[in-house]
Motif scaffolding. Sequence first.
Motif, PDB file in Angstrom:
ATOM      1  N   THR A 174       0.829  -1.197   0.000  1.00  0.00           N
ATOM      2  CA  THR A 174       0.000   0.000   0.000  1.00  0.00           C
ATOM      3  C   THR A 174       0.871   1.258   0.000  1.00  0.00           C
ATOM      4  N   ASP A 175       0.256   2.421   0.259  1.00  0.00           N
ATOM      5  CA  ASP A 175       0.999   3.684   0.166  1.00  0.00           C
ATOM      6  C   ASP A 175       1.600   4.132   1.492  1.00  0.00           C
ATOM      7  N   VAL A 176       1.453   3.335   2.535  1.00  0.00           N
ATOM      8  CA  VAL A 176       2.146   3.596   3.811  1.00  0.00           C
ATOM      9  C   VAL A 176       2.967   2.350   4.138  1.00  0.00           C
ATOM     10  N   ASP A 177       3.963   2.479   5.021  1.00  0.00           N
ATOM     11  CA  ASP A 177       4.879   1.351   5.199  1.00  0.00           C
ATOM     12  C   ASP A 177       4.477   0.405   6.331  1.00  0.00           C
ATOM     13  N   GLY A 178       3.190   0.375   6.641  1.00  0.00           N
ATOM     14  CA  GLY A 178       2.716  -0.570   7.635  1.00  0.00           C
ATOM     15  C   GLY A 178       1.505  -0.022   8.357  1.00  0.00           C
ATOM     16  N   VAL A 179       1.128  -0.712   9.419  1.00  0.00           N
ATOM     17  CA  VAL A 179      -0.015  -0.293  10.225  1.00  0.00           C
ATOM     18  C   VAL A 179       0.497   0.539  11.394  1.00  0.00           C
ATOM     19  N   TYR A 180      -0.106   1.692  11.562  1.00  0.00           N
ATOM     20  CA  TYR A 180       0.295   2.636  12.611  1.00  0.00           C
ATOM     21  C   TYR A 180      -0.762   2.716  13.711  1.00  0.00           C
ATOM     22  N   SER A 181      -0.368   3.319  14.819  1.00  0.00           N
ATOM     23  CA  SER A 181      -1.292   3.499  15.948  1.00  0.00           C
ATOM     24  C   SER A 181      -2.486   4.359  15.542  1.00  0.00           C
ATOM     25  N   GLU A 182      -2.233   5.289  14.615  1.00  0.00           N
ATOM     26  CA  GLU A 182      -3.295   6.110  14.029  1.00  0.00           C
ATOM     27  C   GLU A 182      -2.944   6.340  12.566  1.00  0.00           C
ATOM     28  N   ASP A 183      -3.853   6.940  11.806  1.00  0.00           N
ATOM     29  CA  ASP A 183      -3.569   7.220  10.407  1.00  0.00           C
ATOM     30  C   ASP A 183      -2.327   8.112  10.292  1.00  0.00           C
ATOM     31  N   PRO A 184      -1.218   7.589   9.739  1.00  0.00           N
ATOM     32  CA  PRO A 184       0.023   8.380   9.665  1.00  0.00           C
ATOM     33  C   PRO A 184      -0.102   9.617   8.772  1.00  0.00           C
ATOM     34  N   ASN A 185      -1.088   9.613   7.892  1.00  0.00           N
ATOM     35  CA  ASN A 185      -1.304  10.791   7.047  1.00  0.00           C
ATOM     36  C   ASN A 185      -2.078  11.888   7.770  1.00  0.00           C
ATOM     37  N   LYS A 186      -2.628  11.555   8.931  1.00  0.00           N
ATOM     38  CA  LYS A 186      -3.376  12.558   9.691  1.00  0.00           C
ATOM     39  C   LYS A 186      -2.660  12.949  10.966  1.00  0.00           C
ATOM     40  N   ASN A 187      -1.860  12.017  11.501  1.00  0.00           N
ATOM     41  CA  ASN A 187      -1.163  12.284  12.758  1.00  0.00           C
ATOM     42  C   ASN A 187       0.309  11.893  12.633  1.00  0.00           C
ATOM     43  N   GLU A 188       1.181  12.904  12.594  1.00  0.00           N
ATOM     44  CA  GLU A 188       2.607  12.604  12.367  1.00  0.00           C
ATOM     45  C   GLU A 188       3.276  11.942  13.572  1.00  0.00           C
ATOM     46  N   ASN A 189       2.592  11.920  14.693  1.00  0.00           N
ATOM     47  CA  ASN A 189       3.139  11.230  15.869  1.00  0.00           C
ATOM     48  C   ASN A 189       2.719   9.765  15.955  1.00  0.00           C
ATOM     49  N   ALA A 190       1.974   9.320  14.970  1.00  0.00           N
ATOM     50  CA  ALA A 190       1.549   7.910  14.959  1.00  0.00           C
ATOM     51  C   ALA A 190       2.783   7.012  14.908  1.00  0.00           C
ATOM     52  N   THR A 191       2.737   5.897  15.616  1.00  0.00           N
ATOM     53  CA  THR A 191       3.884   4.986  15.626  1.00  0.00           C
ATOM     54  C   THR A 191       3.537   3.690  14.907  1.00  0.00           C
ATOM     55  N   LYS A 192       4.531   3.130  14.247  1.00  0.00           N
ATOM     56  CA  LYS A 192       4.305   1.927  13.444  1.00  0.00           C
ATOM     57  C   LYS A 192       4.406   0.669  14.296  1.00  0.00           C
ATOM     58  N   PHE A 193       3.542  -0.283  14.019  1.00  0.00           N
ATOM     59  CA  PHE A 193       3.615  -1.592  14.675  1.00  0.00           C
ATOM     60  C   PHE A 193       4.449  -2.533  13.814  1.00  0.00           C
ATOM     61  N   ASP A 194       5.356  -3.290  14.458  1.00  0.00           N
ATOM     62  CA  ASP A 194       6.075  -4.339  13.728  1.00  0.00           C
ATOM     63  C   ASP A 194       5.181  -5.568  13.601  1.00  0.00           C
ATOM     64  N   LYS A 195       4.376  -5.774  14.657  1.00  0.00           N
ATOM     65  CA  LYS A 195       3.519  -6.957  14.739  1.00  0.00           C
ATOM     66  C   LYS A 195       2.208  -6.593  15.403  1.00  0.00           C
ATOM     67  N   LEU A 196       1.145  -7.199  14.984  1.00  0.00           N
ATOM     68  CA  LEU A 196      -0.182  -6.960  15.562  1.00  0.00           C
ATOM     69  C   LEU A 196      -0.956  -8.272  15.583  1.00  0.00           C
ATOM     70  N   THR A 197      -1.813  -8.448  16.571  1.00  0.00           N
ATOM     71  CA  THR A 197      -2.680  -9.632  16.547  1.00  0.00           C
ATOM     72  C   THR A 197      -3.886  -9.345  15.651  1.00  0.00           C
ATOM     73  N   TYR A 198      -4.548 -10.422  15.211  1.00  0.00           N
ATOM     74  CA  TYR A 198      -5.766 -10.249  14.408  1.00  0.00           C
ATOM     75  C   TYR A 198      -6.789  -9.411  15.177  1.00  0.00           C
ATOM     76  N   ASP A 199      -6.932  -9.700  16.460  1.00  0.00           N
ATOM     77  CA  ASP A 199      -7.969  -9.007  17.242  1.00  0.00           C
ATOM     78  C   ASP A 199      -7.698  -7.515  17.346  1.00  0.00           C
TER      79      ASP A 199
END
Length: 244
Positions: A174-199
Amino acid sequence: IMEIIVQKFGGSSVANTDKLFNVCKHITKEKNKGNSVVVVVSAQGDTTDDLIKEENEITEKPNKREHDVLVSVGEQITIAKLAMCLQKQGYEAVSMLGWQVPIITDSNFGDANITKIKTGKILKELKTGKIVIIAGFQGIDSNSNITTLGRGGSDTTAIALASALKAKKCEIFTDVDGVYSEDPNKNENATKFDKLTYDKMLEMANNGAKVLHNKCVKLAKEKQVKIIVKSTFLEESVGTVVEK
Ligand code: ADP
Ligand code: ASP
Ligand code: MG
């Protein structure tokens, strides 16, 4: 024994011809390693939004069957072009629409659920060495009607295929490099997760993190498909792994 890889590229990753050739790099990298590659693509850029706008010029209450006939069109353009790009680079590739696979769904137009994928044709093409390019977001019901899986549904196509084909991995580019704590395009302080559970991912998807379609996360959990979310545009994107 073939090792099958499923790669999915979203609308911004395939938005123009240069970007289609960029996507080819990710595909041929896996193919050159000797893997069998199945690719799922979305409509280019804003194509689906534009189709809905044009539909709204006619009616705000479209017939549900015809709505799906219309909004599924964008993906057909992408699969043909991407197959041509790969062929131009000397790779054998073949495109398939949902009904050609077939990807069978219920008749819930606009928000259909995949009930079965027949993998025979895909496996046959892979065995001849072809890269198989499949239209995301669409299927066919038991009455041969075209259906769509809900906005963002190409993610779900990819996971369903990965499960049906028992793929070694399923990468969602996709156009971002992973899943972040919040939308990285809206919040520059969002942090990226290396791993996440399905839940945890499901909770985020249900709260509107469109980086993964919520149905796709549900399906991945049910079928235990590991999802890798990564950037199309960064060369060495590690991304985020979603698993149990
Ligand atoms: P694609 O076309 O590749 O399917 P989407 O636009 O559907 O891409 O999803 C990617 C977008 O999701 C990102 O550009 C980002 O703005 C948005 N997004 C929302 N929430 C998140 C999040 N928590 N982590 C990452 N991206 C997010
Ligand atoms: N093209 C469809 C949409 O815009 C499906 C997808 O992008 O996943 O919703
Ligand atoms: Mg999406």
